[in-house]
Design a protein around this motif. Structure first.
Motif, PDB file in Angstrom:
ATOM      1  N   ILE A  70       0.971  -1.104   0.018  1.00  0.00           N
ATOM      2  CA  ILE A  70       0.232   0.051   0.106  1.00  0.00           C
ATOM      3  C   ILE A  70       0.703   1.115  -0.034  1.00  0.00           C
ATOM      4  O   ILE A  70       1.966   1.410   0.732  1.00  0.00           O
ATOM      5  CB  ILE A  70      -0.902  -0.095   1.192  1.00  0.00           C
ATOM      6  CG1 ILE A  70      -1.874   1.165   1.340  1.00  0.00           C
ATOM      7  CG2 ILE A  70      -0.241  -0.011   2.450  1.00  0.00           C
ATOM      8  CD1 ILE A  70      -3.163   1.104   2.090  1.00  0.00           C
ATOM      9  N   ASP A  71       0.397   2.329  -0.773  1.00  0.00           N
ATOM     10  CA  ASP A  71       1.152   3.331  -0.940  1.00  0.00           C
ATOM     11  C   ASP A  71       0.364   4.587  -1.171  1.00  0.00           C
ATOM     12  O   ASP A  71      -0.524   4.380  -2.067  1.00  0.00           O
ATOM     13  CB  ASP A  71       2.395   3.130  -1.901  1.00  0.00           C
ATOM     14  CG  ASP A  71       3.438   4.432  -1.647  1.00  0.00           C
ATOM     15  OD1 ASP A  71       4.612   4.134  -1.209  1.00  0.00           O
ATOM     16  OD2 ASP A  71       3.496   5.555  -2.302  1.00  0.00           O
ATOM     17  N   ILE A  72       0.764   5.777  -0.920  1.00  0.00           N
ATOM     18  CA  ILE A  72      -0.053   6.828  -1.215  1.00  0.00           C
ATOM     19  C   ILE A  72       0.339   7.576  -2.485  1.00  0.00           C
ATOM     20  O   ILE A  72      -0.660   8.296  -3.222  1.00  0.00           O
ATOM     21  CB  ILE A  72      -0.036   8.135  -0.146  1.00  0.00           C
ATOM     22  CG1 ILE A  72      -1.136   8.985  -0.109  1.00  0.00           C
ATOM     23  CG2 ILE A  72       1.717   8.635  -0.405  1.00  0.00           C
ATOM     24  CD1 ILE A  72      -0.782   9.985   1.037  1.00  0.00           C
ATOM     25  N   THR A  73       1.197   7.168  -3.154  1.00  0.00           N
ATOM     26  CA  THR A  73       1.748   7.788  -4.698  1.00  0.00           C
ATOM     27  C   THR A  73       1.353   6.923  -5.843  1.00  0.00           C
ATOM     28  O   THR A  73       2.095   5.758  -5.692  1.00  0.00           O
ATOM     29  CB  THR A  73       3.349   7.917  -4.377  1.00  0.00           C
ATOM     30  OG1 THR A  73       3.625   8.774  -3.187  1.00  0.00           O
ATOM     31  CG2 THR A  73       3.583   8.841  -5.619  1.00  0.00           C
ATOM     32  N   PRO A  74       0.495   7.301  -6.495  1.00  0.00           N
ATOM     33  CA  PRO A  74       0.170   6.392  -7.641  1.00  0.00           C
ATOM     34  C   PRO A  74       1.346   5.977  -8.548  1.00  0.00           C
ATOM     35  O   PRO A  74       1.681   4.844  -9.126  1.00  0.00           O
ATOM     36  CB  PRO A  74      -0.894   7.323  -8.417  1.00  0.00           C
ATOM     37  CG  PRO A  74      -1.454   8.083  -7.564  1.00  0.00           C
ATOM     38  CD  PRO A  74      -0.450   8.491  -6.288  1.00  0.00           C
ATOM     39  N   ALA A  75       2.328   7.077  -8.750  1.00  0.00           N
ATOM     40  CA  ALA A  75       3.262   6.760  -9.733  1.00  0.00           C
ATOM     41  C   ALA A  75       4.356   5.655  -9.137  1.00  0.00           C
ATOM     42  O   ALA A  75       4.798   4.716  -9.786  1.00  0.00           O
ATOM     43  CB  ALA A  75       4.414   7.885  -9.845  1.00  0.00           C
ATOM     44  N   MET A  76       4.454   5.480  -7.597  1.00  0.00           N
ATOM     45  CA  MET A  76       4.968   4.283  -7.245  1.00  0.00           C
ATOM     46  C   MET A  76       4.531   3.093  -7.385  1.00  0.00           C
ATOM     47  O   MET A  76       5.214   2.061  -7.650  1.00  0.00           O
ATOM     48  CB  MET A  76       5.396   4.638  -5.716  1.00  0.00           C
ATOM     49  CG  MET A  76       6.472   5.531  -5.362  1.00  0.00           C
ATOM     50  SD  MET A  76       8.056   5.007  -5.826  1.00  0.00           S
ATOM     51  CE  MET A  76       9.075   6.422  -4.954  1.00  0.00           C
ATOM     52  N   LEU A  77       3.058   2.993  -7.287  1.00  0.00           N
ATOM     53  CA  LEU A  77       2.399   1.947  -7.278  1.00  0.00           C
ATOM     54  C   LEU A  77       2.278   1.397  -8.899  1.00  0.00           C
ATOM     55  O   LEU A  77       2.268   0.236  -9.094  1.00  0.00           O
ATOM     56  CB  LEU A  77       1.002   2.153  -6.967  1.00  0.00           C
ATOM     57  CG  LEU A  77       0.688   2.275  -5.505  1.00  0.00           C
ATOM     58  CD1 LEU A  77      -0.627   2.429  -5.325  1.00  0.00           C
ATOM     59  CD2 LEU A  77       1.285   0.767  -4.821  1.00  0.00           C
ATOM     60  N   GLU A  78       2.648   2.498  -9.852  1.00  0.00           N
ATOM     61  CA  GLU A  78       2.867   2.029 -11.136  1.00  0.00           C
ATOM     62  C   GLU A  78       4.086   1.197 -11.413  1.00  0.00           C
ATOM     63  O   GLU A  78       4.094   0.437 -12.258  1.00  0.00           O
ATOM     64  CB  GLU A  78       2.691   3.253 -12.075  1.00  0.00           C
ATOM     65  CG  GLU A  78       2.671   2.863 -13.530  1.00  0.00           C
ATOM     66  CD  GLU A  78       2.844   4.157 -14.577  1.00  0.00           C
ATOM     67  OE1 GLU A  78       3.101   4.202 -15.671  1.00  0.00           O
ATOM     68  OE2 GLU A  78       2.491   5.188 -13.730  1.00  0.00           O
TER      69      GLU A  78
END
Length: 257
Positions: A70-78
Protein backbone atom coordinates in the motif's frame (compact mmCIF):
# COMPACT_ATOMS: atom_id res chain seq x y z
CA UNK A 1 -4.42 17.83 1.85
CA UNK A 2 -1.66 18.72 4.34
CA UNK A 3 1.42 20.52 3.05
CA UNK A 4 3.64 17.65 4.17
CA UNK A 5 1.50 15.08 2.38
CA UNK A 6 1.76 17.26 -0.72
CA UNK A 7 5.56 17.27 -0.40
CA UNK A 8 5.59 13.47 -0.18
CA UNK A 9 3.41 13.13 -3.28
CA UNK A 10 5.52 15.65 -5.17
CA UNK A 11 8.87 14.10 -4.25
CA UNK A 12 7.91 10.48 -4.78
CA UNK A 13 6.02 11.11 -7.99
CA UNK A 14 9.21 12.64 -9.40
CA UNK A 15 11.46 10.01 -7.82
CA UNK A 16 9.36 6.97 -8.78
CA UNK A 17 11.30 5.70 -11.81
CA UNK A 18 14.80 6.51 -10.56
CA UNK A 19 14.11 5.22 -7.05
CA UNK A 20 12.69 1.96 -8.41
CA UNK A 21 15.77 1.36 -10.54
CA UNK A 22 18.45 2.52 -8.08
CA UNK A 23 20.94 -0.25 -7.35
CA UNK A 24 21.26 0.50 -3.60
CA UNK A 25 17.48 0.38 -3.19
CA UNK A 26 17.18 -2.81 -5.25
CA UNK A 27 20.01 -4.57 -3.37
CA UNK A 28 18.82 -8.18 -3.13
CA UNK A 29 20.99 -9.02 -0.14
CA UNK A 30 19.40 -6.23 1.91
CA UNK A 31 15.88 -7.21 0.84
CA UNK A 32 16.51 -10.86 1.71
CA UNK A 33 17.89 -9.82 5.09
CA UNK A 34 14.61 -8.10 5.97
CA UNK A 35 12.55 -11.10 4.78
CA UNK A 36 14.73 -13.50 6.77
CA UNK A 37 14.79 -11.30 9.87
CA UNK A 38 10.97 -11.27 9.81
CA UNK A 39 11.10 -15.10 9.96
CA UNK A 40 8.91 -15.28 6.86
CA UNK A 41 7.39 -18.62 5.93
CA UNK A 42 5.10 -20.11 3.25
CA UNK A 43 1.91 -19.53 5.28
CA UNK A 44 2.53 -15.86 5.98
CA UNK A 45 0.42 -13.02 4.64
CA UNK A 46 2.36 -9.78 4.46
CA UNK A 47 1.49 -6.09 4.30
CA UNK A 48 4.23 -3.62 3.38
CA UNK A 49 3.14 -0.07 4.18
CA UNK A 50 4.32 2.89 2.08
CA UNK A 51 5.69 0.20 -0.23
CA UNK A 52 7.05 2.55 -2.89
CA UNK A 53 7.97 0.59 -6.03
CA UNK A 54 7.18 -2.70 -4.33
CA UNK A 55 10.68 -4.13 -4.08
CA UNK A 56 10.21 -5.47 -0.55
CA UNK A 57 6.71 -6.71 -1.39
CA UNK A 58 8.14 -8.76 -4.23
CA UNK A 59 10.90 -10.11 -1.99
CA UNK A 60 8.31 -11.22 0.57
CA UNK A 61 6.09 -12.70 -2.16
CA UNK A 62 8.83 -15.09 -3.20
CA UNK A 63 8.63 -16.69 0.26
CA UNK A 64 5.18 -15.93 1.72
CA UNK A 65 1.71 -17.09 0.71
CA UNK A 66 0.64 -13.54 -0.25
CA UNK A 67 2.06 -10.03 -0.04
CA UNK A 68 0.19 -6.72 -0.25
CA UNK A 69 1.70 -3.29 -0.85
CA UNK A 70 0.00 0.00 0.00
CA UNK A 71 1.32 3.44 -0.91
CA UNK A 72 -0.06 6.95 -1.19
CA UNK A 73 1.73 7.75 -4.47
CA UNK A 74 0.14 6.41 -7.69
CA UNK A 75 3.40 6.72 -9.63
CA UNK A 76 5.13 4.41 -7.15
CA UNK A 77 2.34 1.85 -7.43
CA UNK A 78 2.67 1.99 -11.21
CA UNK A 79 6.34 1.02 -10.85
CA UNK A 80 5.36 -1.73 -8.40
CA UNK A 81 2.87 -3.26 -10.83
CA UNK A 82 5.45 -3.20 -13.63
CA UNK A 83 7.97 -5.00 -11.42
CA UNK A 84 5.37 -7.59 -10.43
CA UNK A 85 4.59 -8.31 -14.07
CA UNK A 86 8.27 -8.55 -14.98
CA UNK A 87 8.83 -11.07 -12.18
CA UNK A 88 5.67 -13.05 -12.91
CA UNK A 89 4.41 -12.86 -9.32
CA UNK A 90 0.76 -13.85 -8.94
CA UNK A 91 0.52 -13.71 -5.12
CA UNK A 92 0.73 -9.92 -4.85
CA UNK A 93 -1.84 -7.12 -4.61
CA UNK A 94 -1.58 -3.32 -4.46
CA UNK A 95 -3.68 -0.58 -2.94
CA UNK A 96 -3.45 3.18 -2.71
CA UNK A 97 -3.80 4.46 0.83
CA UNK A 98 -2.36 6.25 3.86
CA UNK A 99 -0.11 4.56 6.43
CA UNK A 100 -1.93 6.27 9.30
CA UNK A 101 -5.37 5.00 8.18
CA UNK A 102 -4.85 1.52 6.80
CA UNK A 103 -8.02 0.22 5.06
CA UNK A 104 -7.83 -3.26 6.58
CA UNK A 105 -9.57 -4.95 9.51
CA UNK A 106 -7.84 -5.68 12.79
CA UNK A 107 -5.51 -8.70 12.94
CA UNK A 108 -5.49 -9.23 9.17
CA UNK A 109 -1.81 -9.94 8.30
CA UNK A 110 0.82 -12.14 9.92
CA UNK A 111 3.67 -9.75 8.99
CA UNK A 112 3.37 -5.97 8.67
CA UNK A 113 6.49 -4.17 7.45
CA UNK A 114 7.86 -0.82 6.38
CA UNK A 115 11.18 0.14 4.80
CA UNK A 116 12.64 3.67 4.56
CA UNK A 117 9.29 5.12 5.66
CA UNK A 118 9.43 6.44 9.21
CA UNK A 119 11.88 9.27 8.45
CA UNK A 120 9.23 10.73 6.09
CA UNK A 121 6.45 10.70 8.69
CA UNK A 122 5.38 13.55 10.95
CA UNK A 123 3.67 11.01 13.23
CA UNK A 124 5.59 7.73 13.06
CA UNK A 125 3.91 6.47 16.23
CA UNK A 126 0.48 6.71 14.55
CA UNK A 127 1.77 4.60 11.66
CA UNK A 128 3.30 2.03 14.01
CA UNK A 129 0.05 1.73 15.95
CA UNK A 130 -1.80 1.10 12.68
CA UNK A 131 0.76 -1.53 11.71
CA UNK A 132 0.23 -3.22 15.06
CA UNK A 133 -3.56 -3.02 14.69
CA UNK A 134 -3.67 -4.89 11.39
CA UNK A 135 -1.11 -7.47 12.53
CA UNK A 136 -2.41 -10.80 13.81
CA UNK A 137 -1.65 -11.84 17.40
CA UNK A 138 1.54 -13.85 17.20
CA UNK A 139 2.55 -12.01 14.02
CA UNK A 140 5.52 -9.73 13.46
CA UNK A 141 5.84 -5.98 13.02
CA UNK A 142 8.94 -4.99 11.04
CA UNK A 143 10.45 -1.52 10.67
CA UNK A 144 13.60 -0.93 8.60
CA UNK A 145 14.86 2.62 8.47
CA UNK A 146 17.85 4.89 8.68
CA UNK A 147 19.04 4.92 12.29
CA UNK A 148 21.78 7.52 12.80
CA UNK A 149 23.98 7.63 15.86
CA UNK A 150 22.29 9.94 18.36
CA UNK A 151 25.14 12.47 18.34
CA UNK A 152 25.13 12.62 14.51
CA UNK A 153 21.36 12.64 13.98
CA UNK A 154 20.85 16.41 13.81
CA UNK A 155 23.55 16.86 11.17
CA UNK A 156 22.32 13.95 9.07
CA UNK A 157 18.70 15.07 9.25
CA UNK A 158 19.62 18.61 8.22
CA UNK A 159 21.48 17.24 5.20
CA UNK A 160 18.64 14.90 4.26
CA UNK A 161 16.09 17.71 4.42
CA UNK A 162 18.23 19.63 1.91
CA UNK A 163 18.32 16.61 -0.39
CA UNK A 164 14.66 15.62 0.00
CA UNK A 165 12.17 18.22 1.29
CA UNK A 166 9.78 15.40 2.30
CA UNK A 167 12.30 14.14 4.88
CA UNK A 168 11.19 14.79 8.46
CA UNK A 169 13.59 13.06 10.85
CA UNK A 170 15.55 9.81 10.93
CA UNK A 171 15.38 8.43 14.46
CA UNK A 172 18.30 6.93 16.38
CA UNK A 173 17.85 3.30 17.38
CA UNK A 174 16.84 4.07 20.97
CA UNK A 175 14.06 6.37 19.76
CA UNK A 176 12.82 3.75 17.30
CA UNK A 177 12.75 1.18 20.13
CA UNK A 178 10.87 3.68 22.31
CA UNK A 179 8.18 3.95 19.60
CA UNK A 180 7.64 0.19 19.84
CA UNK A 181 7.11 0.50 23.58
CA UNK A 182 4.70 3.43 23.12
CA UNK A 183 2.74 1.38 20.58
CA UNK A 184 2.39 -1.45 23.08
CA UNK A 185 4.81 -3.78 21.33
CA UNK A 186 7.59 -5.71 23.04
CA UNK A 187 11.24 -4.68 22.69
CA UNK A 188 12.25 -5.40 19.11
CA UNK A 189 15.14 -7.52 17.95
CA UNK A 190 17.49 -5.24 16.04
CA UNK A 191 19.72 -6.06 13.06
CA UNK A 192 21.86 -3.69 11.04
CA UNK A 193 23.34 -3.08 7.62
CA UNK A 194 24.78 -0.17 5.64
CA UNK A 195 23.16 1.13 2.48
CA UNK A 196 26.30 1.94 0.49
CA UNK A 197 26.31 4.28 -2.46
CA UNK A 198 27.94 7.29 -4.08
CA UNK A 199 26.84 10.90 -3.69
CA UNK A 200 26.30 11.80 -7.34
CA UNK A 201 24.21 8.64 -7.85
CA UNK A 202 22.09 9.73 -4.89
CA UNK A 203 21.69 13.27 -6.22
CA UNK A 204 20.79 11.97 -9.68
CA UNK A 205 17.57 10.52 -8.22
CA UNK A 206 16.85 13.39 -5.81
CA UNK A 207 14.96 16.62 -6.33
CA UNK A 208 16.33 19.21 -3.88
CA UNK A 209 15.39 22.85 -4.04
CA UNK A 210 17.50 25.09 -6.26
CA UNK A 211 21.05 25.50 -4.94
CA UNK A 212 20.73 22.80 -2.28
CA UNK A 213 22.52 20.10 -4.28
CA UNK A 214 25.77 22.10 -4.18
CA UNK A 215 25.28 22.82 -0.50
CA UNK A 216 24.88 19.10 0.06
CA UNK A 217 28.06 18.33 -1.89
CA UNK A 218 29.97 20.67 0.42
CA UNK A 219 28.41 19.15 3.56
CA UNK A 220 29.40 15.64 2.44
CA UNK A 221 32.91 16.74 1.47
CA UNK A 222 33.43 18.56 4.76
CA UNK A 223 32.21 15.51 6.70
CA UNK A 224 35.03 13.32 5.38
CA UNK A 225 37.45 14.79 7.91
CA UNK A 226 35.38 14.10 11.05
CA UNK A 227 32.49 11.85 9.89
CA UNK A 228 30.08 14.54 11.06
CA UNK A 229 27.15 12.80 9.33
CA UNK A 230 27.93 9.33 10.65
CA UNK A 231 27.96 8.00 7.08
CA UNK A 232 31.63 7.00 6.78
CA UNK A 233 31.94 9.48 3.92
CA UNK A 234 35.16 9.00 1.95
CA UNK A 235 36.78 9.64 -1.41
CA UNK A 236 36.97 6.62 -3.74
CA UNK A 237 38.18 7.05 -7.31
CA UNK A 238 37.45 10.75 -7.24
CA UNK A 239 33.90 10.37 -5.94
CA UNK A 240 32.33 10.70 -2.50
CA UNK A 241 31.03 7.40 -1.19
CA UNK A 242 28.95 6.91 1.94
CA UNK A 243 26.84 4.37 3.81
CA UNK A 244 23.48 5.10 5.43
CA UNK A 245 23.17 3.17 8.72
CA UNK A 246 19.99 1.06 8.57
CA UNK A 247 18.34 -0.72 11.50
CA UNK A 248 15.82 -3.54 11.08
CA UNK A 249 13.52 -3.81 14.10
CA UNK A 250 11.25 -6.83 14.51
CA UNK A 251 8.75 -7.35 17.33
CA UNK A 252 6.17 -10.06 17.79
CA UNK A 253 2.63 -8.97 18.56
CA UNK A 254 1.53 -10.62 21.77
CA UNK A 255 -1.39 -13.04 21.50
CA UNK A 256 -3.28 -10.99 24.09
CA UNK A 257 -2.91 -7.70 22.13
Amino acid sequence: MSSHRSRILDQFTRQAVSFASAAPIRNEEALKLIVQTADTGPEDTVLDVACGPGLLVSAFARVARHATGIDITPAMLEQARKAQQEQGLANVSWQQGDVTQLPYPDAHFSIVSSRFVFHHLEEPLAALKEMKRVCKPGGRVVVADMAPAAEKADALNAAERLRDPSHVRALPEDELCALFAEAGLPSPQVSYYRLESELEELLSRSFPNEGDANRLRKIFADSIADDALGLNTRWENGKIHYGFPVAILVAGKAVSN
